[in-house]
Design an enzyme around this catalytic site. Structure first.
Site, mmCIF file in Angstrom:
data_model
loop_
_atom_site.group_PDB
_atom_site.id
_atom_site.type_symbol
_atom_site.label_atom_id
_atom_site.label_comp_id
_atom_site.label_asym_id
_atom_site.label_seq_id
_atom_site.Cartn_x
_atom_site.Cartn_y
_atom_site.Cartn_z
ATOM 1 C CG ASP A 96 -2.032 -1.023 0.997
ATOM 2 O OD1 ASP A 96 -1.823 -2.202 1.315
ATOM 3 O OD2 ASP A 96 -3.080 -0.652 0.443
HETATM 4 O O1 MRU Z 1 -7.700 -3.198 2.798
HETATM 5 P P1 MRU Z 1 -7.415 -3.525 1.352
HETATM 6 O O2 MRU Z 1 -8.167 -4.715 0.865
HETATM 7 O O3 MRU Z 1 -7.591 -2.320 0.467
HETATM 8 O O4 MRU Z 1 -5.889 -3.917 1.362
HETATM 9 C C1 MRU Z 1 -5.287 -4.309 0.164
HETATM 10 C C2 MRU Z 1 -3.847 -4.617 0.313
HETATM 11 O O5 MRU Z 1 -3.261 -4.500 1.368
HETATM 12 C C3 MRU Z 1 -3.115 -4.969 -0.937
HETATM 13 O O6 MRU Z 1 -2.076 -5.866 -0.665
HETATM 14 C C4 MRU Z 1 -2.502 -3.694 -1.558
HETATM 15 O O7 MRU Z 1 -3.452 -2.669 -1.598
HETATM 16 C C5 MRU Z 1 -1.983 -3.961 -2.928
HETATM 17 S S1 MRU Z 1 -3.316 -4.267 -4.064
HETATM 18 C C6 MRU Z 1 -2.637 -4.453 -5.603
#
Ligand code: MRU
Length: 355
Positions: free
Chosen positions: A245
């Site tokens: 993220d």
């Molecule tokens: O809470 P989320 O489902 O938005 O978290 C998603 C993640 O942590 C993913 O690993 C990250 O956003 C990469 S998505 C290509």
């Protein structure tokens, strides 16, 4: 079957409501930024790149339906809407980065002689409309670089990958990042199997990654989060590949809660640990992982399943949505669309490639 989290046609945007998967695949129309903010906040759409794309496209939808008198009026409108979108979820950098980059180029456009309100509005809409195609191309490149790197290390053996959360077509505009690497390995005929964690409490792995793997005919096995260390001991895992993220200046990575534990277990078993993410997940403004704002979500995600209480009444809950994996545990490298880099050298590599 092509899985698409986002449907966009000029002036119209809808998203696959991921809260309903895998039981039902229903698209929901988003009328503009306010709807997108709620859909992101409620995690009907999630995954760092998909959040950024939906946010920007929701702005494009509003722009095509609105008339402006001056370029300053457009700029003010755009600034306000982008700030609102950035506030929906704090940890992933992608929406904030997209907002910042759009504002910079947009302001340059406005300063050009002869620019008109309609002209700059239409220019911005077209610019935003380029995001999905760009994201898919970036993901394909991540897939190629990652697969090549992992295959080279595996020395002609078929590979077994362990992944976390959902980083596939549903988390992006298509193809995926970490799951894009898995897809590329499968396309190359070198993937024996991928293990995906259930990813409590929101179950992105069980509901979304498992759904993508089944839909695409990729051999996959679902694991309880607490089974990962034992799976590493028992299942001949070649590499762990997860998404990100936010990757900060020193190479620390913010990603879905549980990533840090996975990295510790991989370190113990001497299994290479990779992070696959677009270069837009890199945030050189933050020096290290402790400066990242970690989103904390409601207690109900832990205490309830499908509206049914499963935890003892009265217990306190801590529910961070993400954690920080320190740079020294990212032993395989960071896979980007520009290549695979040692995590500690990412900032230097990015500065070179962007100069
Ligand atoms: O809470 P989320 O489902 O938005 O978290 C998603 C993640 O942590 C993913 O690993 C990250 O956003 C990469 S998505 C290509």
């Amino acid at each position: 079957m092509v899985l698409e989290a986002i449907h966009y046609r000029r002036g119209e945007l809808s998203i696959l409501n991921q809260l309903l998967l895998p039981q039902s695949a229903q698209y929901e129309t988003l009328g503009g930024v306010r709807d997108a903010w709620h859909a992101i906040r409620d995690m009907k759409v999630r995954g760092a790149p998909a959040i950024a794309a939906v946010g920007c496209l929701s702005l494009a939808v509003e722009l095509v339906h609105k008339d402006f008198s001056t370029t300053e009026e457009v700029a003010e409108f755009v600034h306000e809407k982008l700030q609102c979108l950035v506030s929906a979820r704090p940890t992933a950098v992608n929406m904030a980065r997209e907002a910042q980059e759009l504002e910079v180029v947009f302001r340059e456009m406005i300063r050009k002689e002869g620019s008109t309100a309609t002209g700059v509005r239409d220019w911005l809409v077209t610019k935003i409309e380029g995001i999905p195609e760009r994201d898919i191309q970036v993901n394909r490149n991540i897939g190629q670089h990652g697969a090549r790197h992992i295959i080279a290390r595996a020395r002609d053996q078929k590979v077994v990958i362990l992944t976390h959360c959902n980083t596939g077509a549903l988390a992006t505009c298509g193809y995926g990042t970490a799951l894009g690497v898995v897809r590329a390995l499968h396309e190359a005929g070198t993937l024996e199997r991928v293990y995906c964690t259930e990813t409590r409490p929101y179950n992105q792995g069980a509901r979304l990654t498992a759904y993508e793997l089944v839909a695409e005919g990729i051999p996959g096995t679902l694991l309880a989060d607490s089974a990962v260390a034992f799976a590493m001991a028992q299942k001949k895992i070649t590499a762990v590949v997860v998404g990100a993220d936010r990757i900060v200046a020193n190479g620390d990575v913010a990603n879905k809660l549980g990533t840090f534990s996975l990295a510790l277990a991989a370190h113990y078993h001497q299994i290479p640990f990779y992070v696959a993410a677009p270069s837009s997940s890199w945030d050189p403004k933050l020096p290290c992982g402790s400066s990242v704002v970690i989103e904390e979500r409601t207690a109900a995600e832990l205490t309830h399943i499908n509206g049914q209480r499963i935890a003892a009444q009265g217990i306190d809950v801590w529910n961070p949505a993400f954690d920080i994996t320190p740079v020294n545990l990212i032993t395989g490298g960071i896979i980007t669309e520009l290549g695979v880099f040692p995590a500690a050298n990412l900032t230097a590599a990015m500065l070179v490639s962007k100069s």
